[in-house]
Design an enzyme around this catalytic site. Structure first.
Site, mmCIF file in Angstrom:
data_model
loop_
_atom_site.group_PDB
_atom_site.id
_atom_site.type_symbol
_atom_site.label_atom_id
_atom_site.label_comp_id
_atom_site.label_asym_id
_atom_site.label_seq_id
_atom_site.Cartn_x
_atom_site.Cartn_y
_atom_site.Cartn_z
ATOM 1 N N SER A 24 -10.638 59.188 3.845
ATOM 2 C CA SER A 24 -9.306 58.580 3.830
ATOM 3 C C SER A 24 -9.576 56.879 3.769
ATOM 4 O O SER A 24 -9.033 56.159 4.119
ATOM 5 C CB SER A 24 -8.485 58.916 5.252
ATOM 6 O OG SER A 24 -9.154 58.807 6.264
ATOM 7 N N ASN A 111 -9.037 61.480 16.957
ATOM 8 C CA ASN A 111 -7.538 61.971 17.107
ATOM 9 C C ASN A 111 -6.851 60.719 17.986
ATOM 10 O O ASN A 111 -5.679 60.402 17.731
ATOM 11 C CB ASN A 111 -7.259 63.356 17.708
ATOM 12 C CG ASN A 111 -8.028 64.390 16.886
ATOM 13 O OD1 ASN A 111 -8.324 64.079 15.698
ATOM 14 N ND2 ASN A 111 -7.852 65.552 17.333
ATOM 15 N N HIS A 158 35.679 50.189 -5.174
ATOM 16 C CA HIS A 158 35.617 51.156 -6.192
ATOM 17 C C HIS A 158 35.329 50.511 -7.302
ATOM 18 O O HIS A 158 35.450 50.713 -8.427
ATOM 19 C CB HIS A 158 36.777 52.118 -6.341
ATOM 20 C CG HIS A 158 37.525 52.666 -4.827
ATOM 21 N ND1 HIS A 158 37.166 53.977 -4.605
ATOM 22 C CD2 HIS A 158 38.123 51.978 -4.114
ATOM 23 C CE1 HIS A 158 37.808 53.825 -3.384
ATOM 24 N NE2 HIS A 158 38.524 52.971 -3.268
ATOM 25 N N SER A 288 13.127 41.179 -23.951
ATOM 26 C CA SER A 288 12.981 42.387 -24.543
ATOM 27 C C SER A 288 12.156 42.354 -25.751
ATOM 28 O O SER A 288 12.043 41.149 -26.689
ATOM 29 C CB SER A 288 14.403 42.975 -25.041
ATOM 30 O OG SER A 288 14.191 43.816 -26.158
ATOM 31 N N LYS A 294 17.862 38.970 -25.164
ATOM 32 C CA LYS A 294 17.791 39.617 -23.971
ATOM 33 C C LYS A 294 17.219 38.756 -22.954
ATOM 34 O O LYS A 294 16.246 38.368 -23.084
ATOM 35 C CB LYS A 294 17.350 41.058 -23.989
ATOM 36 C CG LYS A 294 18.054 41.949 -24.853
ATOM 37 C CD LYS A 294 19.262 42.538 -24.132
ATOM 38 C CE LYS A 294 19.037 43.759 -23.449
ATOM 39 N NZ LYS A 294 20.104 44.209 -22.685
ATOM 40 N N ASN A 296 16.865 39.847 -19.190
ATOM 41 C CA ASN A 296 17.142 41.100 -18.263
ATOM 42 C C ASN A 296 16.779 40.976 -16.797
ATOM 43 O O ASN A 296 15.887 40.313 -16.550
ATOM 44 C CB ASN A 296 16.414 42.210 -18.930
ATOM 45 C CG ASN A 296 16.893 42.933 -20.050
ATOM 46 O OD1 ASN A 296 17.873 42.621 -20.454
ATOM 47 N ND2 ASN A 296 15.865 43.117 -20.976
ATOM 48 N N GLU A 301 16.171 45.389 -10.960
ATOM 49 C CA GLU A 301 16.252 46.898 -11.391
ATOM 50 C C GLU A 301 14.932 47.282 -10.626
ATOM 51 O O GLU A 301 15.241 48.660 -10.007
ATOM 52 C CB GLU A 301 16.107 46.898 -12.639
ATOM 53 C CG GLU A 301 17.449 46.779 -13.324
ATOM 54 C CD GLU A 301 17.352 46.465 -14.906
ATOM 55 O OE1 GLU A 301 18.269 46.236 -15.536
ATOM 56 O OE2 GLU A 301 16.255 46.461 -15.363
ATOM 57 N N TYR A 328 -3.568 68.025 16.689
ATOM 58 C CA TYR A 328 -3.528 67.457 15.611
ATOM 59 C C TYR A 328 -3.879 68.565 14.602
ATOM 60 O O TYR A 328 -4.972 69.499 14.560
ATOM 61 C CB TYR A 328 -4.938 66.581 16.046
ATOM 62 C CG TYR A 328 -5.558 65.694 14.403
ATOM 63 C CD1 TYR A 328 -4.810 64.413 14.381
ATOM 64 C CD2 TYR A 328 -6.471 66.445 13.773
ATOM 65 C CE1 TYR A 328 -5.356 63.991 12.973
ATOM 66 C CE2 TYR A 328 -6.930 65.900 12.782
ATOM 67 C CZ TYR A 328 -6.164 64.492 12.306
ATOM 68 O OH TYR A 328 -6.665 63.904 11.240
#
Ligand code: ARG
Length: 451
Positions: A24, A111, A158, A288, A294, A296, A301, A328
């Site tokens: 890890s 732990n 709405h 684009s 474009k 954008n 997003e 653990y």
């Protein structure tokens, strides 16, 4: 392969596939600083309990402080051969101090170490997110709202025109959400109890009072925030197997991501040709490869898209925990990536949104065009009739019919004669109602809001 913390029982070498699979260090290196803080505290506890002499403790702490400084200066070199960050730091100490360091693991288990380091990481990460990124975005939003405080926009329910609202109130809504997010994170952080002495699961031979006194003293010495909630280990089994705080934090971060996603969605809609309320600065847009015209809103997003990662992280930890027997289990190692990743995503979203918001421009003329829609003032017409003694329900029906018919008429409601209007309700006076089709009049007439 690097030296392990648990070699004694094993005659065979670990299979390289297992080495790789169980590692890890490539993500828990983020706990380095907090692991060292835990070790310094632990050494002091051992010294007080008589397991280390003053000189021994001093030598180990001296080395640990050097490691701490190298981490803080960004000079710490990761040993990717180590199983995890806790093993690497132990190995580094061993190289410097030899057998003396073998005493460091007295009465402690990874732990306990992992939970201590992760909790301190969480407290630091929460404070840093709030004091830097959250504060910046809140400030950018407040500033934008202030600079455009006279702009009125159509408010939506709405996604349909509802009633006019102040732009500053619209942004104020997001400010309220973010302030709530700050409080939520602080509450969670304050609720995280810091303790040591669980050992692997069953506790250690050192009396609990020694732990708490040292943890408290050391934590105060290094200047960690007072909100650190230092507690005795009441139940060591729970102490090493609790990941509630990770789940709570990712959940609070998911709520932030959801708020940011809604803000992003509103701005995306407002930037369309159909709405055209706002101009997003070119520096925060992309183009684009095929359509040259474009511009954008990809940043927005992605902010919307990344919320899904946060939810995924939350569900992954919840699901990972749900079937685990006490105490653990190695599965729990998998809480770190979702935790770190959630902080990273939210932090970069807050940063990029803060930049985008600062450069946002409003198309006042376009917004004015939208405000000409008579339906936005239908509720004001209802209130007008109510003030003249009509029941709300009846007034609602009258205006509903009026709006419907007006859609088929050129000139709309304002084009109707006084006589036409009186056919819907005798209480209508044309000269009076014409004043109602005014955005400023409309927002000013709403008195229930504290401004
Ligand atoms: N890297 C591990 C973790 O984060 C360390 C704990 C290992 N403990 C054990 N009992 N095998 O969970």
């Amino acid at each position: 392969m690097s030296k392990k913390l648990w070699g004694g029982r094993f005659a065979k070498k670990t299979d390289p596939l297992v080495e790789k699979f169980t590692k890890s260090i490539h993500y828990d290196y983020k706990l380095a600083e907090y692991d060292v803080i835990g070790s310094i505290t632990h050494v002091q506890i051992l010294k007080n309990a008589g397991y280390l002499t003053y000189t021994e403790a001093f030598s180990i702490i001296k080395e640990l402080i050097l490691i701490l400084q190298s981490i803080r200066k960004g000079l710490f070199k990761l040993d990717s051969k180590s199983e995890d960050i806790h093993s690497q730091i132990q190995n580094m100490l061993e190289k410097k101090l030899g057998d003396l360091v073998l005493k460091l693991h007295t009465a402690r288990s990874r732990n306990d170490q992992v939970i201590f380091a992760t909790k301190i990481y969480c407290k630091w990460a929460v404070l840093s997110l709030i004091n830097k990124d959250m504060k910046h975005l809140i400030n950018s939003i407040t500033k934008l709202a202030d600079e455009n405080k006279n702009i009125i926009i159509p408010g939506f329910t709405h996604l349909q025109h509802a009633q006019p609202v102040y732009l500053k109130d619209y942004f104020g809504a997001y400010e309220s959400m973010l302030r709530r997010d700050v409080r939520r994170l602080l509450n969670i952080s304050q609720n995280i109890e810091i303790f040591m002495g669980a050992g692997a699961l069953a506790g250690t031979p050192i009396v609990s009072k020694e732990y708490n006194q040292k943890i408290e003293k050391y934590i105060r010495e290094i200047g960690i925030d007072k909100s650190f909630n230092i507690k005795p280990t009441i139940n060591s089994l729970d102490a090493v197997s609790d990941r509630d705080f990770v789940i709570e934090i990712i959940s609070a971060l998911s709520i932030i991501a959801m708020h940011l996603s809604r803000l992003a969605e509103d701005l995306i809609i407002w930037s369309t040709k159909e709405f055209d309320f706002i101009e997003i600065d070119e520096a925060f847009c992309t183009g684009s490869s095929l359509m040259p015209q474009k511009k954008n809103p990809d940043v927005l997003e992605l902010v919307r898209g990344y919320a899904s990662r946060l939810y995924g992280n939350l569900v992954s930890v919840l699901t990972m925990m749900k079937g685990l027997p006490l105490t653990y289990n190695r599965d729990m190692q998998l809480d770190k990536e979702p935790l770190f990743n959630s902080f990273e995503i939210v932090s970069s979203e807050l940063k990029v949104l803060s930049g985008l918001i600062k450069t946002l421009k409003f198309n006042k003329n376009k917004i004015k065009e939208h405000l000409k829609d008579e339906s936005l003032y239908a509720t004001d017409l209802v209130y007008y009739l109510v003030k003249k003694g009509e029941s709300f329900k009846k007034a609602h029906d009258i205006v509903g019919k009026l709006v419907k018919d007006s859609l088929e008429r050129e000139g709309g409601i304002q084009g109707m004669s006084d006589k036409d209007l009186k056919r819907y309700c005798a209480k209508f006076v044309k000269s009076e109602i014409l004043k109602l089709f005014d955005p400023l009049e409309s927002v000013r007439s709403k008195k229930s809001i504290k401004r």
